[in-house]
Scaffold this active site. Structure first.
Site, PDB file in Angstrom:
ATOM      1  N   ASN A 210       0.858  -1.193   0.000  1.00  0.00           N
ATOM      2  CA  ASN A 210       0.000   0.000   0.000  1.00  0.00           C
ATOM      3  C   ASN A 210       0.892   1.241   0.000  1.00  0.00           C
ATOM      4  O   ASN A 210       2.116   1.140  -0.053  1.00  0.00           O
ATOM      5  CB  ASN A 210      -0.951  -0.031   1.199  1.00  0.00           C
ATOM      6  N   ASP A 280      -4.795  -6.501   4.875  1.00  0.00           N
ATOM      7  CA  ASP A 280      -5.861  -7.354   5.394  1.00  0.00           C
ATOM      8  C   ASP A 280      -5.882  -8.702   4.678  1.00  0.00           C
ATOM      9  O   ASP A 280      -6.478  -9.657   5.171  1.00  0.00           O
ATOM     10  CB  ASP A 280      -7.216  -6.665   5.220  1.00  0.00           C
ATOM     11  N   LYS A 290       8.702 -16.809 -10.900  1.00  0.00           N
ATOM     12  CA  LYS A 290       7.975 -15.654 -11.422  1.00  0.00           C
ATOM     13  C   LYS A 290       6.752 -16.112 -12.215  1.00  0.00           C
ATOM     14  O   LYS A 290       6.866 -17.012 -13.066  1.00  0.00           O
ATOM     15  CB  LYS A 290       8.917 -14.836 -12.314  1.00  0.00           C
ATOM     16  N   PHE A 325      -4.478   3.547  14.132  1.00  0.00           N
ATOM     17  CA  PHE A 325      -4.669   4.601  13.135  1.00  0.00           C
ATOM     18  C   PHE A 325      -5.692   4.089  12.144  1.00  0.00           C
ATOM     19  O   PHE A 325      -5.621   2.931  11.732  1.00  0.00           O
ATOM     20  CB  PHE A 325      -3.347   4.916  12.406  1.00  0.00           C
ATOM     21  N   LYS A 339     -13.973   0.670  14.845  1.00  0.00           N
ATOM     22  CA  LYS A 339     -12.698  -0.060  15.017  1.00  0.00           C
ATOM     23  C   LYS A 339     -12.197   0.088  16.461  1.00  0.00           C
ATOM     24  O   LYS A 339     -11.646  -0.851  17.032  1.00  0.00           O
ATOM     25  CB  LYS A 339     -11.635   0.476  14.050  1.00  0.00           C
ATOM     26  N   LYS A 343     -11.736  -3.459  18.334  1.00  0.00           N
ATOM     27  CA  LYS A 343     -10.361  -3.877  18.651  1.00  0.00           C
ATOM     28  C   LYS A 343      -9.997  -3.565  20.108  1.00  0.00           C
ATOM     29  O   LYS A 343      -8.840  -3.707  20.501  1.00  0.00           O
ATOM     30  CB  LYS A 343      -9.378  -3.196  17.690  1.00  0.00           C
TER      31      LYS A 343
HETATM   32  N1  CTP Z   1      -4.478  -3.296  11.709  1.00  0.00           N
HETATM   33  C1  CTP Z   1      -3.938  -4.423  12.266  1.00  0.00           C
HETATM   34  N2  CTP Z   1      -3.950  -5.591  11.590  1.00  0.00           N
HETATM   35  C2  CTP Z   1      -4.521  -5.674  10.372  1.00  0.00           C
HETATM   36  C3  CTP Z   1      -5.114  -4.535   9.802  1.00  0.00           C
HETATM   37  C4  CTP Z   1      -5.063  -3.352  10.493  1.00  0.00           C
HETATM   38  O1  CTP Z   1      -3.409  -4.345  13.383  1.00  0.00           O
HETATM   39  N3  CTP Z   1      -4.528  -6.839   9.735  1.00  0.00           N
HETATM   40  C5  CTP Z   1      -4.423  -2.033  12.469  1.00  0.00           C
HETATM   41  C6  CTP Z   1      -3.744  -0.895  11.727  1.00  0.00           C
HETATM   42  O2  CTP Z   1      -2.356  -0.836  12.025  1.00  0.00           O
HETATM   43  C7  CTP Z   1      -4.460   0.329  12.259  1.00  0.00           C
HETATM   44  C8  CTP Z   1      -5.834  -0.184  12.634  1.00  0.00           C
HETATM   45  O3  CTP Z   1      -5.727  -1.603  12.687  1.00  0.00           O
HETATM   46  O4  CTP Z   1      -3.860   0.827  13.435  1.00  0.00           O
HETATM   47  C9  CTP Z   1      -6.904   0.196  11.624  1.00  0.00           C
HETATM   48  O5  CTP Z   1      -6.468  -0.191  10.326  1.00  0.00           O
HETATM   49  P1  CTP Z   1      -7.334   0.117   9.043  1.00  0.00           P
HETATM   50  O6  CTP Z   1      -6.623  -0.419   7.855  1.00  0.00           O
HETATM   51  O7  CTP Z   1      -7.767   1.540   9.031  1.00  0.00           O
HETATM   52  O8  CTP Z   1      -8.650  -0.711   9.303  1.00  0.00           O
HETATM   53  P2  CTP Z   1      -8.975  -2.238   9.272  1.00  0.00           P
HETATM   54  O9  CTP Z   1      -9.174  -2.703  10.681  1.00  0.00           O
HETATM   55  O10 CTP Z   1      -7.979  -2.984   8.459  1.00  0.00           O
HETATM   56  O11 CTP Z   1     -10.386  -2.229   8.542  1.00  0.00           O
HETATM   57  P3  CTP Z   1     -10.743  -1.819   7.023  1.00  0.00           P
HETATM   58  O12 CTP Z   1      -9.503  -2.093   6.216  1.00  0.00           O
HETATM   59  O13 CTP Z   1     -11.863  -2.685   6.699  1.00  0.00           O
HETATM   60  O14 CTP Z   1     -11.088  -0.358   7.080  1.00  0.00           O
END
Ligand code: CTP
Length: 399
Positions: A210, A280, A290, A325, A339, A343
């Site tokens: 990302n 995710d 490859k 974040f 969230k 969490k």
């Molecule tokens: N995070 C995490 N583990 C993951 C995904 C996210 O610990 N597999 C943490 C990120 O570091 C961040 C927080 O969760 O501090 C929120 O991440 P974000 O990407 O905004 O949200 P998600 O929980 O992944 O949900 P979505 O992508 O559906 O918005």
């Protein structure tokens, strides 16, 4: 980050590295410090007081009783005004005098009279530095509360290479910042910060990743360090930012490696701040070779990664402060608050990718802090300043 309202006394003794000190004086002055330079007579052989006077707009003090100097009481006043004293370069001779309370010139007199944090940066020939006498003097100075800034290793002015070089100017400035810039409200606290983007391999050539650059996480790590915390920074391996001084940096690549690092470092910490952008999903299979293109479209099977923060929320000791974040493009506050709850976080920092000045790669951000008690919208400001606000909020929550 500012040194506004702080008085820095810069002691310069007679080594060749004295020629680097105008840069340090200038940098401190640009950060807002009132910089007063005190030189030994020998230092004036390498660089003139006029250079420092022009840069700092303060008189550069050399002799104790020269025609240009005021009475002795003034150096006591200078010692009392100092918020921090940095002696760089510190020669073996000056270190020896300081270690034994000899005050036979302005620099050693001001140092003896000063009660503020005192930093010394030894710079000399390797043999002189390694000589047991010098090492004993450094040990004595540490015992008297001085911070000894380790010399750098490299080419030396006397020829050859070894330890004894004055460290980079930026590091000297960072030592000053760490000593006086912030309240030490996180002293004694262990803080773990994550930063940057995970990379999930698809084959030996390609990754799913990302746009996170790590800037926000690095700013938080730096701020917590300046507030006195013992910081461990879990940083994506590909972050292209200079290392944060005084923090322990551990690199990760995948979400799984970050998860392992969080389990290892964060579960006995006081605070975990997850600024990393974690995948995710990862490819369900990683191709050994490859992937070659075909004529049609390609379907990739992805599987979920572990939600690290959710796992921490479910397993953490009660006194671990957790902060996430949340990067959103719509329904920012509602999604972020969800969230926070799911969490079991103590705080989530919500930011909207669509807001000008917010998001990836830029030096600024626009965030809203959400806690179980309410929300606090912060105006557009540097990621550095947001880092300081977070450090303050975390310190207050841990109290
Ligand atoms: N995070 C995490 N583990 C993951 C995904 C996210 O610990 N597999 C943490 C990120 O570091 C961040 C927080 O969760 O501090 C929120 O991440 P974000 O990407 O905004 O949200 P998600 O929980 O992944 O949900 P979505 O992508 O559906 O918005």
């Amino acid at each position: 980050m500012t040194l506004q309202g702080k008085t820095v006394v810069l002691g310069v003794s007679g080594g060749i590295a004295a020629y680097k000190m105008p840069n340090v004086a200038h940098a401190l002055q640009k950060l807002g410090a009132d910089v007063h330079v005190v030189m030994t007579q020998n230092a004036t052989q390498f660089i003139t007081p006029l250079v420092f006077e022009t840069l700092t707009r303060n008189r550069c003090v050399v002799g104790m009783f020269g025609h240009n100097e005021k009475c002795e009481v003034e150096h006591i006043a200078l010692a009392q005004a100092a918020d921090v004293l940095l002696i760089a370069p510190a020669t073996a001779n000056v270190l020896a005098k300081l270690a034994h309370g000899i005050a036979d010139d302005m620099l050693t007199t001001v140092t003896l009279a000063a009660a503020c944090p005192k930093l010394v940066a030894p710079a000399m020939n390797t043999q002189m530095l390694q000589n047991a006498v010098t090492q004993d003097n450094l040990a004595l100075l540490r015992g008297y509360g001085f911070t000894v800034i380790p010399s750098a290793t490299g080419a030396l002015a006397c020829g050859g290479a070894g330890s004894g070089r004055l460290p980079e100017e930026g590091l000297l400035v960072d030592y000053v910042l760490r000593a006086v810039a912030c309240d030490q409200d996180l002293r004694g606290r262990k803080v773990v910060v994550t930063a940057g983007a995970t990379q999930e391999p698809l084959d030996p050539v390609r990754v799913l990743t990302n746009r996170s650059t790590g800037k926000m996480g690095y700013a938080v790590a730096r701020a917590c360090m300046l507030h006195g915390a013992d910081v461990t920074l879990l940083a994506a391996e590909n972050i292209a930012l200079p290392p944060v001084p005084f923090v322990k940096t551990v690199h990760f690549t995948t979400a799984a490696s970050l998860f392992a690092a969080v389990k290892e470092h964060a579960m006995n910490a006081d605070a975990l701040i997850m600024a990393a952008a974690v995948a995710d999903y990862r490819p369900a299979e990683v191709a050994a070779n490859k992937l070659k293109k075909g004529d049609g479209s390609l379907m990739l099977a992805l599987e979920r990664t572990e939600d690290i923060l959710a796992w921490v929320g479910a397993h953490k000791p009660g006194d671990l402060f957790t902060c996430g974040f949340s990067m959103e493009t719509e329904n920012v506050l509602q999604n972020s608050a969800a969230k926070l709850r799911s969490k079991h976080l103590d705080m989530i920092v919500a930011n909207d990718l669509g807001t000008p000045g917010a998001g990836f790669g830029v030096d600024t951000n626009v965030v809203t802090l959400i806690t179980p008690d309410g929300t606090e919208a912060l105006p557009l400001q540097s990621k550095e300043d947001i880092g300081h606000i977070l450090a303050q909020r975390i310190a207050a929550a841990l109290r």
